[in-house]
Motif scaffolding. Sequence first.
Motif, mmCIF file in Angstrom:
data_model
loop_
_atom_site.group_PDB
_atom_site.id
_atom_site.type_symbol
_atom_site.label_atom_id
_atom_site.label_comp_id
_atom_site.label_asym_id
_atom_site.label_seq_id
_atom_site.Cartn_x
_atom_site.Cartn_y
_atom_site.Cartn_z
ATOM 1 N N ILE A 125 0.694 -0.923 -0.091
ATOM 2 C CA ILE A 125 -0.418 -0.110 0.319
ATOM 3 C C ILE A 125 0.801 1.140 0.082
ATOM 4 O O ILE A 125 0.992 2.519 -0.660
ATOM 5 C CB ILE A 125 -0.836 -0.262 0.870
ATOM 6 C CG1 ILE A 125 -1.780 -1.476 1.278
ATOM 7 C CG2 ILE A 125 -1.916 0.527 1.134
ATOM 8 C CD1 ILE A 125 -2.728 -1.172 2.461
ATOM 9 N N LEU B 102 2.506 2.106 -3.303
ATOM 10 C CA LEU B 102 1.188 2.816 -4.038
ATOM 11 C C LEU B 102 1.276 3.942 -4.228
ATOM 12 O O LEU B 102 1.810 4.228 -4.875
ATOM 13 C CB LEU B 102 -0.050 1.815 -3.889
ATOM 14 C CG LEU B 102 -0.818 1.953 -4.908
ATOM 15 C CD1 LEU B 102 -0.617 1.278 -6.537
ATOM 16 C CD2 LEU B 102 -2.617 1.949 -4.253
ATOM 17 N N PHE C 149 -14.551 -8.098 -3.260
ATOM 18 C CA PHE C 149 -14.774 -6.715 -3.102
ATOM 19 C C PHE C 149 -13.115 -5.959 -3.813
ATOM 20 O O PHE C 149 -13.090 -4.685 -4.236
ATOM 21 C CB PHE C 149 -14.435 -6.200 -1.537
ATOM 22 C CG PHE C 149 -13.978 -4.854 -1.214
ATOM 23 C CD1 PHE C 149 -15.126 -4.282 -1.868
ATOM 24 C CD2 PHE C 149 -12.282 -5.052 -0.792
ATOM 25 C CE1 PHE C 149 -13.707 -2.139 -1.162
ATOM 26 C CE2 PHE C 149 -11.548 -3.202 -0.659
ATOM 27 C CZ PHE C 149 -12.020 -2.707 -0.289
ATOM 28 N N LEU C 150 -11.983 -7.107 -3.662
ATOM 29 C CA LEU C 150 -10.983 -6.700 -3.774
ATOM 30 C C LEU C 150 -11.003 -7.199 -5.451
ATOM 31 O O LEU C 150 -10.036 -6.075 -6.120
ATOM 32 C CB LEU C 150 -10.199 -7.236 -3.117
ATOM 33 C CG LEU C 150 -9.227 -7.249 -1.768
ATOM 34 C CD1 LEU C 150 -8.450 -8.471 -1.812
ATOM 35 C CD2 LEU C 150 -8.280 -6.145 -1.642
ATOM 36 N N ALA D 240 -11.938 -3.676 -6.630
ATOM 37 C CA ALA D 240 -11.603 -2.752 -6.480
ATOM 38 C C ALA D 240 -10.660 -2.397 -7.450
ATOM 39 O O ALA D 240 -9.848 -0.759 -8.354
ATOM 40 C CB ALA D 240 -10.745 -2.685 -5.307
ATOM 41 N N THR E 165 -8.305 4.806 -14.402
ATOM 42 C CA THR E 165 -7.565 5.115 -14.747
ATOM 43 C C THR E 165 -6.968 5.404 -16.042
ATOM 44 O O THR E 165 -6.295 5.862 -16.962
ATOM 45 C CB THR E 165 -5.842 5.007 -14.246
ATOM 46 O OG1 THR E 165 -5.880 3.444 -13.641
ATOM 47 C CG2 THR E 165 -6.251 5.272 -12.963
ATOM 48 N N ALA F 48 -8.329 -2.080 3.355
ATOM 49 C CA ALA F 48 -7.440 -0.510 3.041
ATOM 50 C C ALA F 48 -7.087 -0.706 1.712
ATOM 51 O O ALA F 48 -7.147 0.520 1.569
ATOM 52 C CB ALA F 48 -6.490 -0.719 4.470
ATOM 53 N N ALA F 49 -5.992 -2.032 1.448
ATOM 54 C CA ALA F 49 -5.640 -1.835 -0.036
ATOM 55 C C ALA F 49 -6.936 -1.516 -0.855
ATOM 56 O O ALA F 49 -6.035 -1.207 -2.208
ATOM 57 C CB ALA F 49 -5.079 -2.904 -0.036
ATOM 58 N N GLY F 50 -8.186 -2.539 -1.117
ATOM 59 C CA GLY F 50 -9.042 -1.918 -2.179
ATOM 60 C C GLY F 50 -9.170 -0.680 -2.274
ATOM 61 O O GLY F 50 -9.081 0.647 -2.835
ATOM 62 N N GLU F 51 -9.160 0.530 -0.575
ATOM 63 C CA GLU F 51 -9.020 1.782 -0.498
ATOM 64 C C GLU F 51 -7.898 2.488 -1.183
ATOM 65 O O GLU F 51 -8.943 3.507 -2.024
ATOM 66 C CB GLU F 51 -9.756 1.971 0.512
ATOM 67 C CG GLU F 51 -10.005 3.227 1.153
ATOM 68 C CD GLU F 51 -8.624 3.963 1.531
ATOM 69 O OE1 GLU F 51 -7.968 3.200 2.621
ATOM 70 O OE2 GLU F 51 -8.091 5.188 1.442
ATOM 71 N N ALA F 52 -6.687 1.923 -0.866
ATOM 72 C CA ALA F 52 -5.883 2.907 -1.126
ATOM 73 C C ALA F 52 -6.145 2.937 -2.819
ATOM 74 O O ALA F 52 -5.880 3.473 -3.879
ATOM 75 C CB ALA F 52 -4.771 2.136 -1.151
ATOM 76 N N ALA F 53 -6.290 1.714 -3.439
ATOM 77 C CA ALA F 53 -6.191 1.872 -4.613
ATOM 78 C C ALA F 53 -7.270 2.438 -5.763
ATOM 79 O O ALA F 53 -7.142 3.153 -6.375
ATOM 80 C CB ALA F 53 -6.266 -0.065 -5.496
ATOM 81 N N VAL F 54 -8.247 2.083 -5.613
ATOM 82 C CA VAL F 54 -9.294 3.310 -6.512
ATOM 83 C C VAL F 54 -9.140 4.357 -5.355
ATOM 84 O O VAL F 54 -9.171 5.397 -7.148
ATOM 85 C CB VAL F 54 -10.772 2.423 -5.207
ATOM 86 C CG1 VAL F 54 -11.865 3.595 -6.421
ATOM 87 C CG2 VAL F 54 -10.765 1.050 -5.697
ATOM 88 N N LEU G 251 -6.502 6.520 -5.532
ATOM 89 C CA LEU G 251 -5.616 7.004 -5.975
ATOM 90 C C LEU G 251 -5.627 7.028 -6.968
ATOM 91 O O LEU G 251 -5.365 8.341 -7.807
ATOM 92 C CB LEU G 251 -4.233 5.902 -5.509
ATOM 93 C CG LEU G 251 -3.218 5.877 -4.121
ATOM 94 C CD1 LEU G 251 -2.259 4.982 -3.396
ATOM 95 C CD2 LEU G 251 -2.847 7.619 -3.956
ATOM 96 N N ALA G 252 -6.528 6.242 -7.569
ATOM 97 C CA ALA G 252 -6.945 5.922 -9.141
ATOM 98 C C ALA G 252 -7.602 7.327 -9.647
ATOM 99 O O ALA G 252 -7.735 8.434 -10.131
ATOM 100 C CB ALA G 252 -7.769 4.856 -9.354
ATOM 101 N N ILE G 253 -8.741 7.480 -8.261
ATOM 102 C CA ILE G 253 -9.187 9.007 -8.386
ATOM 103 C C ILE G 253 -8.658 10.427 -8.712
ATOM 104 O O ILE G 253 -8.978 10.983 -9.170
ATOM 105 C CB ILE G 253 -10.239 8.953 -7.621
ATOM 106 C CG1 ILE G 253 -11.673 7.768 -7.877
ATOM 107 C CG2 ILE G 253 -11.564 10.201 -7.094
ATOM 108 C CD1 ILE G 253 -12.359 7.987 -6.323
ATOM 109 N N ILE H 33 -5.289 10.075 -9.395
ATOM 110 C CA ILE H 33 -4.839 10.110 -10.650
ATOM 111 C C ILE H 33 -5.824 11.004 -11.990
ATOM 112 O O ILE H 33 -4.791 11.537 -12.029
ATOM 113 C CB ILE H 33 -4.696 9.111 -11.394
ATOM 114 C CG1 ILE H 33 -2.716 8.780 -10.508
ATOM 115 C CG2 ILE H 33 -3.735 9.395 -12.788
ATOM 116 C CD1 ILE H 33 -2.159 6.989 -10.792
#
Lengths: 175, 100
Positions: A64, A67, A150-151, A154, A162, B69-75, B77-79, B81
Amino acid sequence: MVPVFFAYFALVSVVAAVLTVSLRNPVQCGIALLLLLGHIAGLFVLLHAEFLAAVQIIIYAGAILILYLFVLMMLNLKSEERYVHRRYAWYIVGVGAMSIELLLVLLASSYAGVKGTATPQAVETVGNSAAIGILMFSDYLLPFEIVGVFLLGAIVGAIVLTKNPTRADLENESS
Amino acid sequence: MIPVSAYVFVSAILFVTGVVGVLVRRNFIIVLMSIEIMLNAANLNLVAFADHLQSLGGQVVALFVIAIAAGEAAVGLAIIIVVFRGKIATNVDQINLLKW
């Protein structure tokens, strides 16, 4: 020895959290967040959650946070000049007063409760990771499957958001 | 032996720090990092009570929180960008497209 380690991990994680919120340069904030995550993992070890400490390091600090740093490098953000909301800054006083009250209440509580069966000795006979795995694939199977879906959502969401629009997409929009 | 109230104390301080970060900072990425601090505070609480009550349920739920938290960070950060690439905004107050 345990109280010394607890004091160290707790103190450093609180300081790192404050630095994450207060530093100006976003990259430095990311490094402070890394410090926080590592010391929370230390607290997990003190709480007999060795598997979770490893997961914390591998997923949080390894995936994370990287990222976040990638996005920071990609966007090339400058340090902000006016970096706080002045409008909300005075809320800190109220939040501070309330949290001191709350902390005193929390420290005074006794936290009674019904003890479960997973004593440290019982967990040690099978190992922490094995005990968590058995529980996750029996009692918590449905939440586990939901997290999987969920993953997937995501991943698809991040890719769709993107993706650069292709020429065909733009033509569809205009027609 | 560290009492569970000490862990709850640390976790409460971390959570309040995260809330203050979300309210006060203007940079998107720092706001997302503050959310991570709050999730970590919640995780610390879950694990502390899992140890106190000698039940592994708290640790399993903490694992789920890490996945979320991993999913939330990915989405998130995509927003971010997309917002930066479209030159829509450079800080959180300027994103008001969905504001009523």
